[in-house]
Design a protein around this motif. Sequence first.
Motif, PDB file in Angstrom:
ATOM      1  N   ASP A  42       0.786  -1.196   0.000  1.00 23.86           N
ATOM      2  CA  ASP A  42       0.000   0.000   0.000  1.00 23.86           C
ATOM      3  C   ASP A  42       0.835   1.270   0.000  1.00 23.86           C
ATOM      4  OD1 ASP A  42       0.578  -0.699   2.799  1.00 23.86           O
ATOM      5  OD2 ASP A  42      -0.988   0.645   3.392  1.00 23.86           O
ATOM      6  N   LYS A  43       1.814   1.359   0.870  1.00 23.59           N
ATOM      7  CA  LYS A  43       2.575   2.612   0.966  1.00 23.59           C
ATOM      8  C   LYS A  43       3.408   2.902  -0.278  1.00 23.59           C
ATOM      9  CE  LYS A  43       2.620   2.670   5.950  1.00 23.59           C
ATOM     10  NZ  LYS A  43       3.456   2.639   7.158  1.00 23.59           N
ATOM     11  N   ASP A  99       8.626   1.463  -3.851  1.00 25.31           N
ATOM     12  CA  ASP A  99       8.170   1.097  -2.516  1.00 25.31           C
ATOM     13  C   ASP A  99       8.643   2.160  -1.540  1.00 25.31           C
ATOM     14  OD1 ASP A  99       6.752  -0.380  -0.671  1.00 25.31           O
ATOM     15  OD2 ASP A  99       8.142  -2.056  -0.600  1.00 25.31           O
ATOM     16  N   ASP A 100       8.040   2.174  -0.371  1.00 29.00           N
ATOM     17  CA  ASP A 100       8.389   3.216   0.593  1.00 29.00           C
ATOM     18  C   ASP A 100       9.765   2.993   1.208  1.00 29.00           C
ATOM     19  OD1 ASP A 100       7.342   0.977   1.973  1.00 29.00           O
ATOM     20  OD2 ASP A 100       6.586   2.202   3.619  1.00 29.00           O
ATOM     21  N   ASP A 156       8.816   3.918   9.650  1.00 30.73           N
ATOM     22  CA  ASP A 156       7.418   4.035   9.262  1.00 30.73           C
ATOM     23  C   ASP A 156       7.246   5.272   8.398  1.00 30.73           C
ATOM     24  OD1 ASP A 156       4.694   3.492   9.117  1.00 30.73           O
ATOM     25  OD2 ASP A 156       4.246   4.562  10.978  1.00 30.73           O
ATOM     26  N   LYS A 158       4.744   7.745   6.554  1.00 29.02           N
ATOM     27  CA  LYS A 158       3.343   8.185   6.571  1.00 29.02           C
ATOM     28  C   LYS A 158       3.173   9.226   5.484  1.00 29.02           C
ATOM     29  CE  LYS A 158       2.505   7.073  11.339  1.00 29.02           C
ATOM     30  NZ  LYS A 158       1.964   7.432  12.609  1.00 29.02           N
ATOM     31  N   LEU A 159       2.341   8.894   4.517  1.00 24.13           N
ATOM     32  CA  LEU A 159       2.090   9.816   3.416  1.00 24.13           C
ATOM     33  C   LEU A 159       0.733  10.495   3.561  1.00 24.13           C
ATOM     34  CD1 LEU A 159       3.591   7.677   0.542  1.00 24.13           C
ATOM     35  CD2 LEU A 159       4.597   9.673   1.643  1.00 24.13           C
TER      36      LEU A 159
END
Length: 168
Positions: A42-43, A99-100, A156, A158-159
């Motif tokens: 998802d991220k 990917d993040d 982590d 966070k967008l």
Amino acid sequence: MIAAQNLILSEVQVNQIIRRIAFEIYENNFDEKSIVVVGIYDKGYFLAERIVHELSAIADGVKISLIKLEINKEKPLSSEVTLDVPSKNLKGKVIILVDDVLNTGKTMAHSMSALLEVEVKKLQIAVLVNRSHKQFPLSANYKGYELSTTIDEHVDVKLEDPVGVFLY
């Protein structure tokens, strides 16, 4: 008990990095007719959406496409890696896999199986944070931030509000 979070990158920094990555992608692919950005859900997909937005604004005359790739990140072999388009649509294309965080390379390596079902022109990797705990022989072509951490630490991204990259 929740571990204390340290802000590594602020919202402003994350936005600057995304814009810089988009410029780098364009600089390395300016002569292409199309670029396909594949985000690992998802991220990674949310990051890919933002990269596509920036890339579309600067890459005049280049068709930019966004594709979602779904994989079980914990157990990549437990289920099929899926794309939201048929893999035949990738034939002869420049692919940017997003990917993040690039940690061990496991998710990226297994994600490539869906992308390499057909002959692609070029496959590059973009990540917001590179942690350099390589267990697979992969490196990112586009890195937002290089971070040395212990394997036990967690990064982590966070967008959504609050936007930032946190370490705990």
